[in-house]
Scaffold this motif. Structure first.
Motif, PDB file in Angstrom:
ATOM      1  N   HIS A 114       3.129  20.875   8.651  1.00 20.66           N
ATOM      2  CA  HIS A 114       4.012  19.710   8.652  1.00 20.66           C
ATOM      3  C   HIS A 114       3.146  18.478   8.861  1.00 20.66           C
ATOM      4  N   SER A 115       3.195  17.546   7.917  1.00 24.13           N
ATOM      5  CA  SER A 115       2.362  16.344   7.971  1.00 24.13           C
ATOM      6  C   SER A 115       3.195  15.149   8.407  1.00 24.13           C
ATOM      7  N   GLU A 116       2.656  14.385   9.340  1.00 21.26           N
ATOM      8  CA  GLU A 116       3.281  13.121   9.728  1.00 21.26           C
ATOM      9  C   GLU A 116       2.236  12.023   9.587  1.00 21.26           C
ATOM     10  N   ILE A 117       2.522  11.057   8.721  1.00 24.14           N
ATOM     11  CA  ILE A 117       1.564   9.981   8.425  1.00 24.14           C
ATOM     12  C   ILE A 117       2.274   8.644   8.526  1.00 24.14           C
ATOM     13  N   ILE A 118       1.687   7.735   9.298  1.00 26.19           N
ATOM     14  CA  ILE A 118       2.169   6.358   9.388  1.00 26.19           C
ATOM     15  C   ILE A 118       1.042   5.469   8.887  1.00 26.19           C
ATOM     16  N   PHE A 119       1.310   4.753   7.788  1.00 30.08           N
ATOM     17  CA  PHE A 119       0.237   3.972   7.167  1.00 30.08           C
ATOM     18  C   PHE A 119       0.844   2.947   6.225  1.00 30.08           C
ATOM     19  N   GLY A 120       0.295   1.748   6.216  1.00 30.01           N
ATOM     20  CA  GLY A 120       0.719   0.714   5.265  1.00 30.01           C
ATOM     21  C   GLY A 120       2.178   0.356   5.352  1.00 30.01           C
ATOM     22  N   GLY A 121       2.730   0.415   6.590  1.00 39.06           N
ATOM     23  CA  GLY A 121       4.130   0.042   6.774  1.00 39.06           C
ATOM     24  C   GLY A 121       5.114   1.145   6.441  1.00 39.06           C
ATOM     25  N   ASN A 122       4.627   2.336   6.099  1.00 39.09           N
ATOM     26  CA  ASN A 122       5.502   3.447   5.766  1.00 39.09           C
ATOM     27  C   ASN A 122       5.298   4.605   6.746  1.00 39.09           C
ATOM     28  N   HIS A 123       6.344   5.401   6.881  1.00 39.74           N
ATOM     29  CA  HIS A 123       6.313   6.556   7.786  1.00 39.74           C
ATOM     30  C   HIS A 123       6.765   7.783   6.999  1.00 39.74           C
ATOM     31  N   GLU A 125      -4.060 -10.629  -2.526  1.00 43.92           N
ATOM     32  CA  GLU A 125      -5.287 -11.413  -2.696  1.00 43.92           C
ATOM     33  C   GLU A 125      -5.507 -12.317  -1.471  1.00 43.92           C
ATOM     34  N   GLY A 126      -6.750 -12.375  -1.033  1.00 39.55           N
ATOM     35  CA  GLY A 126      -7.090 -13.217   0.104  1.00 39.55           C
ATOM     36  C   GLY A 126      -7.008 -12.515   1.441  1.00 39.55           C
ATOM     37  N   LYS A 127      -6.547 -11.252   1.450  1.00 38.06           N
ATOM     38  CA  LYS A 127      -6.457 -10.500   2.708  1.00 38.06           C
ATOM     39  C   LYS A 127      -7.524  -9.420   2.743  1.00 38.06           C
ATOM     40  N   ASP A 128      -8.015  -9.139   3.948  1.00 37.58           N
ATOM     41  CA  ASP A 128      -9.102  -8.183   4.131  1.00 37.58           C
ATOM     42  C   ASP A 128      -8.542  -6.762   4.117  1.00 37.58           C
ATOM     43  N   PRO A 129      -8.862  -5.975   3.090  1.00 41.58           N
ATOM     44  CA  PRO A 129      -8.310  -4.620   3.007  1.00 41.58           C
ATOM     45  C   PRO A 129      -8.879  -3.667   4.052  1.00 41.58           C
ATOM     46  N   LYS A 130      -9.987  -4.058   4.705  1.00 46.00           N
ATOM     47  CA  LYS A 130     -10.555  -3.184   5.730  1.00 46.00           C
ATOM     48  C   LYS A 130      -9.775  -3.265   7.035  1.00 46.00           C
ATOM     49  N   GLN A 131      -8.837  -4.185   7.100  1.00 47.98           N
ATOM     50  CA  GLN A 131      -7.905  -4.229   8.221  1.00 47.98           C
ATOM     51  C   GLN A 131      -6.603  -3.567   7.766  1.00 47.98           C
ATOM     52  N   THR A 132      -6.334  -2.412   8.330  1.00 50.75           N
ATOM     53  CA  THR A 132      -5.239  -1.577   7.813  1.00 50.75           C
ATOM     54  C   THR A 132      -3.882  -2.270   7.857  1.00 50.75           C
ATOM     55  N   GLU A 133      -3.716  -3.277   8.761  1.00 50.12           N
ATOM     56  CA  GLU A 133      -2.419  -3.963   8.808  1.00 50.12           C
ATOM     57  C   GLU A 133      -2.154  -4.774   7.551  1.00 50.12           C
ATOM     58  N   ASN A 134      -3.213  -5.026   6.736  1.00 48.18           N
ATOM     59  CA  ASN A 134      -3.036  -5.777   5.488  1.00 48.18           C
ATOM     60  C   ASN A 134      -2.670  -4.877   4.316  1.00 48.18           C
ATOM     61  N   LEU A 135      -2.724  -3.559   4.531  1.00 45.20           N
ATOM     62  CA  LEU A 135      -2.421  -2.623   3.447  1.00 45.20           C
ATOM     63  C   LEU A 135      -0.926  -2.342   3.379  1.00 45.20           C
ATOM     64  N   ILE A 178     -14.042   4.049   3.016  1.00 43.48           N
ATOM     65  CA  ILE A 178     -13.109   3.137   2.351  1.00 43.48           C
ATOM     66  C   ILE A 178     -12.964   1.828   3.115  1.00 43.48           C
ATOM     67  N   PHE A 179     -12.784   1.926   4.431  1.00 36.82           N
ATOM     68  CA  PHE A 179     -12.433   0.743   5.210  1.00 36.82           C
ATOM     69  C   PHE A 179     -13.570   0.227   6.103  1.00 36.82           C
ATOM     70  N   GLY A 180     -14.732   0.889   6.059  1.00 38.85           N
ATOM     71  CA  GLY A 180     -15.846   0.417   6.878  1.00 38.85           C
ATOM     72  C   GLY A 180     -16.008   1.238   8.140  1.00 38.85           C
ATOM     73  N   GLU A 181     -17.097   0.996   8.856  1.00 39.52           N
ATOM     74  CA  GLU A 181     -17.451   1.816  10.019  1.00 39.52           C
ATOM     75  C   GLU A 181     -16.419   1.730  11.140  1.00 39.52           C
ATOM     76  N   GLY A 182     -15.692   0.652  11.249  1.00 42.23           N
ATOM     77  CA  GLY A 182     -14.718   0.505  12.334  1.00 42.23           C
ATOM     78  C   GLY A 182     -13.437   1.287  12.121  1.00 42.23           C
TER      79      GLY A 182
END
Length: 817
Positions: free
Chosen positions: A61-70, A524-534, A249-253
């Motif tokens: 059973h997979s539970e994933i919360i990412f990019g504003g979706n659950h 455009e103009g948002k940093d994709p390495k910050q997951t809140e922008n995805l 994908i998103f950098g070392e952090g």
């Protein structure tokens, strides 16, 4: 002594034919309903237990919360099935499934559409322990382009001969050799596969990505292994494999801890196989499951209906106590012990119960096919099982004891001196208990009536709610890929007919069960390495006519147009997506980005971009139990999936005949499979529709049984008050006043039942509606309607006997005085 009890019981039942008939009818109907529900519940609780070592089998059973979706889903990463047995010794075997929809299957020259097709890895039979009728279990799915088929499919395509080593062609292109034949998967399974295609030949099964969740993974634990312990160990496995990909994908952090801190989540846990059918409603279920809450509810309904039938017996027995009082008094004076009388009355009760159970069996046989159609099951009466007869016998005796215990103790407790002096007042000492039982009966009935109205109100709300697109008068044709390069020509030919308004070809439709695809995008103009922008978006590939055909509304910008060549890189967003992107200024003309192709690193030179040209009004593309998610639609390079045509003709048969004729012209020998979009939409709520009908039927039975008892009680009350009614008529009472006199007591009891039932029903249905994000609130009209219905039914039930008593000639009732 037993023979004597039996003879007296038979005589007493014959003497009071009317009350015996009412009791037997009510009890037999109650028992029949209880038996049907019991067969249904036993079947629901038996799901998947036929698999060998079923209690050792689990699903991821997979539970994933990412990019504003659950997401709560059944899908897991492809490498997981191989990694689990390699990393953890408690995992004995694991198998991956990949669902790819229906396939056209051909033996020689005729294609047949088959739906129960699945891609499976080689350990399927080791995990589920299903024996093969033909083939070698270890090697059955070990090679590419091989498959195993069910016994019924083997008989369908190779009647009278062995299917082993033979071949079938899928989708006019792929040749699969049969390496195994297995017994048909039983009806009480949460999946039913007729074709198992070897995953060894599936390219996407070879992916090593732990961020792509496309496979259902099942595993079998070794005996004695602790699933909770494995859940904890899996966390480290996920972290070890997912973090490097996040970093690329998103950098070392980008770590799991950082994602968790930002409100994200990637978690995989074991779900027991035996819990799936009744306790799982995840994205990607193979088939619609049932709900354990409904099982408990049906058990309660079965017991309540049986209790209502037993209450009828108790009410009539205590109400008629004065008729048996002299019998009791004389038998006690003649030396009978109270225990003898108790046994006598219990014998009558058990005899009546046994007769009712015997009558219930043909009632069940008559009603079961109707119930099967309603519930989508294949239940049958287990006449060949000894357990059935034992349960039947125990149930008959138990019900007889339940119904007869109180009346037997009540009747046998009369004092002979008081009885023979005429001091027993028509059994009215039990009046309070009898009234309470009537209130209980109608409380249960009213709760079921309110539940039925509430369920159908919600279904009506679903069917009539503005869902953002027009689902009516759209015919859909599946397997459009069978047309090859002729798909667009087929579409043009269909649209040339005046009955057709518009058409589109795409597998992405706004109803569950069609294609879905999602990927993260950023503005455009948002940093994709910050997951809140995805923003995780549903990506739907469509053609120019999609929005128009589906009757959707563009609220900003424009639709796709052939007049704009740049639309090949354009996108239309829904309102939810626009809100999540949080654009600066007007969304029209804004650019959004995602990784191009198989880009494994965040390289800005390898990105795919789209320009927003329009915003479509939010529309529901999943069940109303879900919120409307973020979605984008863009033009596809080639038509695929399903052809949908909006028509304006009233004669749907004529539309079907025309489309089928064109299909046969363009795709001779290919099966023609069609449906209507509103039917596809309705199937999303098939479970709720069935539930509403079941509630309605059970509420009807409860009302009928309760009214039978009320009818008999009214008849007895009128009989006991014959002289009183005669005197009242002689003194000038009108027929209407006498009817009111006889009916108001029972109407008052039904009103009390309504006041008790309403808050209980309100709470229960409020909890049920919590599953829906979009729902019809319970208004006072629902409760008022249920209350009025119950009172009217009760008054109609009592009115016959009341009118009969009120219109009787008083001379006949008073001439003996």
């Amino acid at each position: 002594m037993f023979e004597n009890y039996f003879k007296i019981a038979i005589r007493n039942l014959k003497k009071h034919k009317f009350y015996t008939f009412i009791n037997i009818l009510g009890l037999s109907v109650g028992v029949a309903v209880c038996m049907i529900i019991s067969l249904f519940v036993i079947n629901e609780l038996s799901y998947d237990k036929h698999f060998k070592d079923a209690n050792q089998i689990y699903r991821i059973h997979s539970e994933i919360i990412f990019g504003g979706n659950h997401w709560n889903m059944t899908q897991a990463p492809a490498p997981m099935a191989e990694a689990l047995p390699a990393e953890f010794p408690e995992v004995e075997y694991a198998v991956n499934f990949r669902q790819r929809g229906s396939y056209l299957v051909k033996k020689v020259d005729q294609n047949i559409k088959e739906n129960n097709v699945i891609w499976a890895s080689k350990d399927f039979f080791n995990v589920f322990g299903m024996p093969l009728l033909e083939g070698n279990q270890e090697g059955v799915l070990a090679e590419p382009s091989t498959m195993a088929i069910s016994k019924s499919i083997a008989e369908k395509y190779f009647p009278g001969e062995s299917a082993l080593g033979k071949s079938l062609i899928l989708d006019n292109e792929y040749d699969f050799r049969i390496t195994g034949v297995y017994e048909d998967i039983p009806q009480n399974s949460h999946f039913h596969f007729d074709f198992l295609l070897s995953m060894e030949g599936l390219d996407e099964a070879k992916t090593t990505s732990w961020l792509s969740n496309n496979f259902q993974t099942y595993l079998k634990l070794r005996e004695g292994s602790d699933p909770e312990d494995l859940n904890l160990k899996m966390k480290s496995l996920i972290k070890k494999n997912v973090e490097p990909e996040l970093g690329k994908i998103f950098g070392e952090g980008a770590t799991m801890d950082a994602m968790l801190a930002d409100g994200g989540k990637i978690e995989y846990v074991l779900q027991p196989l035996l819990d799936i059918h009744l306790k799982s409603d995840l994205m990607g279920e193979f088939e619609p499951n049932f709900n354990i809450t409904y099982v408990y509810l049906f058990v309660a309904i079965a017991l309540f209906i049986l209790v209502i039938a037993c209450i009828n017996f108790m009410n009539l027995s205590t109400a008629r106590s004065s008729n048996r009082a002299k019998e009791v008094g004389i038998r006690k004076v003649m030396g009978s012990y109270r225990s003898h009388l108790i046994r006598q009355f219990l014998m009558e009760s058990i005899l009546l119960s046994v007769i009712s159970f015997l009558i219930a069996i043909p009632i069940v046989a008559f009603l079961l096919p109707v119930f099967n159609d309603l519930a989508g099951r294949t239940l049958g009466i287990p006449f060949s099982q000894l357990t059935f007869y034992i349960i039947l016998m125990v149930g008959a005796i138990g019900t007889g004891l339940l119904a007869g215990t109180y009346p037997s103790f009540f009747l046998s407790g009369f004092k002979p001196v008081s009885i023979l002096k005429g001091k027993v007042a028509s059994g009215m000492k039990s009046g309070m208990i009898r009234s309470s039982l009537v209130v209980f009966q109608f409380s249960i009935s009213i709760i079921l009536i309110i539940a039925t109205i509430a369920v159908f109100n919600q279904l009506n709300y679903i069917q009539n709610k503005k869902i953002g697109f027009n689902k009516d008068q759209i015919i859909t044709i599946d397997d459009i890929y069978a047309l090859g390069d002729q798909a667009e020509a087929f579409k043009r030919e269909i649209l040339a007919n005046s009955m057709m308004e518009s058409g589109t070809i795409t597998g992405f439709l706004p109803v569950a069960g069609t294609w879905r695809s999602d990927t993260p995008w950023w503005a455009e103009g948002k940093d994709p390495k910050q997951t809140e922008n995805l923003v995780s978006l549903q990506n739907w590939r469509v053609d120019y006519d999609y929005v128009n055909t589906m009757g959707m509304e563009i609220v900003e910008g424009r639709d796709f147009s052939v007049d704009f060549p740049s639309d090949s890189s354009a996108v239309i967003l829904n309102e939810s997506a626009v809100r999540q992107f949080d654009f600066t200024g007007d969304p029209i003309g804004q650019k959004i980005y995602t990784l191009a192709g198989d880009n494994e690193t965040m390289n800005l030179d390898e990105l795919e971009s789209k320009t927003v040209v329009g915003v479509v009004k939010n529309f529901h593309f999943e069940s109303l139990k879900e919120n409307i998610g973020s979605l984008m639609i863009f033009l596809s390079k080639r038509p695929q999936g399903i052809a949908s045509f909006r028509f304006n003709a009233n004669d749907t048969d004529q539309v079907i005949e025309f489309v089928e004729a064109k299909w046969n012209e363009f795709a001779p020998g290919q099966p023609f499979t069609y449906s209507f979009l509103d039917d596809r939409f309705g199937k999303m709520y098939a479970a709720e529709t069935r539930l509403g009908k079941v509630f309605g039927i059970f509420a009807g039975f409860a009302i009928v049984i309760a009214c039978l008892g009320l009818f008999a009680l009214t008849a007895f009350t009128a009989e006991q008050r014959t002289k009183e009614i005669g005197i009242r008529k002689v003194l000038g009472s009108s027929i209407g006043s006498i009817i009111v006199l006889l009916s108001k007591e029972f109407a008052k009891l039904v009103l009390i039942a309504f006041l008790i039932a309403s808050p209980v029903a309100w709470y229960a249905m409020k909890k049920w509606l919590e599953d829906y994000q979009f729902k019809q609130d319970l208004g006072w009209q629902v409760f008022l309607g249920a209350g009025l219905f119950a009172i009217v039914i009760a008054l109609l039930t009592t009115s016959y006997q009341s009118i009969k008593a009120a219109t009787a000639n008083p001379v006949n009732s008073l001439k003996s005085e």
